[in-house]
Scaffold this motif. Structure first.
Motif, PDB file in Angstrom:
ATOM      1  N   TYR A  52      52.898 111.533  14.336  1.00  0.00           N
ATOM      2  CA  TYR A  52      53.439 112.641  13.571  1.00  0.00           C
ATOM      3  C   TYR A  52      52.528 113.639  13.333  1.00  0.00           C
ATOM      4  N   HIS A  57      56.744 122.083   7.029  1.00  0.00           N
ATOM      5  CA  HIS A  57      57.774 122.060   6.164  1.00  0.00           C
ATOM      6  C   HIS A  57      57.470 120.726   5.555  1.00  0.00           C
ATOM      7  N   VAL A  58      57.821 119.501   6.203  1.00  0.00           N
ATOM      8  CA  VAL A  58      57.522 118.388   5.377  1.00  0.00           C
ATOM      9  C   VAL A  58      56.123 118.100   5.309  1.00  0.00           C
TER      10      VAL A  58
END
Length: 208
Positions: A52, A57-58
């Motif tokens: 990840y 954004h997230v």
């Protein structure tokens, strides 16, 4: 939350994320998101698709910055943090899980030790001698790897939290055998130690 988002288990930065994504897609022979969606999830994970990264954004920024109080800050009020005795075994060297099917006594394979700890091997061996583990050499490799991956970064997270004015409660969960793997403590939260292989009268004591 499983893991601390700091240290070796932390995310890649945005540039690294783009590079890892491009390399993954190339290895799978696809060039679009639609192409990835056509593949079986198992194939993507097996090819190394379990990472990840900051995406804007997230995850707009590195977690360590937000733990330190940078707005928008993460929870800086109160948190319980912890780790177990053998919490990771997947650091910079090869995964150590297959070794648990081997004899746990004797000298750890030099190649494994070198790949896992590199030039820090002597210092690691001094802090984690075989005598601490009753001669179980695999545990002598796994425990420092676990501290590196999870235990020490968790302490770092607690430091950031308290420096920002919050409260941190920390625990280390262990077993008589010396082997408690990642998430092993969770059944005891619910008084169900039998799930973790601890049936009997000691369960209420362990669950507090």
């Amino acid at each position: 939350q499983s893991g601390e988002c700091l240290g070796p288990w932390g995310p890649q930065n945005q540039t690294q994320g783009f590079e890892s994504s491009a390399a993954l897609m190339k290895s799978l022979g696809v060039s679009t998101l639609a192409g990835l969606k056509e593949l079986a999830p198992e194939r993507i994970v097996t090819a190394g698709g379990s990472f990840y990264a900051v995406d804007g954004h997230v995850m707009p920024s590195m977690p360590v910055e937000r733990w330190a109080g940078k707005e928008p800050a993460l929870n800086t009020k109160r948190m319980m943090l912890g780790s177990v005795s053998i919490d990771a075994m997947q650091g910079p060297g090869p995964t150590l899980w297959p070794l648990f099917s081997m004899n746990l006594t004797g000298t750890p394979p030099p190649v494994l030790m070198g790949e896992t700890f590199g030039p820090n091997f002597a210092a690691v061996e001094q802090q984690y001698p075989l005598s601490r583990f009753d001669g179980a050499s695999v545990l002598a490799v796994a425990r420092p790897d676990s501290d590196w991956d999870v235990g020490c970064p968790m302490v770092g997270m607690a430091d950031l939290l308290t420096a920002a004015g919050g409260e941190a409660y920390f625990y280390v969960f262990g077993c008589g055998s010396g082997f408690c793997s990642h998430g092993y403590e969770l059944p005891f939260v619910f008084g169900n130690g039998a799930v973790a292989g601890f049936p009997g009268p000691q369960v209420p004591t362990l669950t507090g």
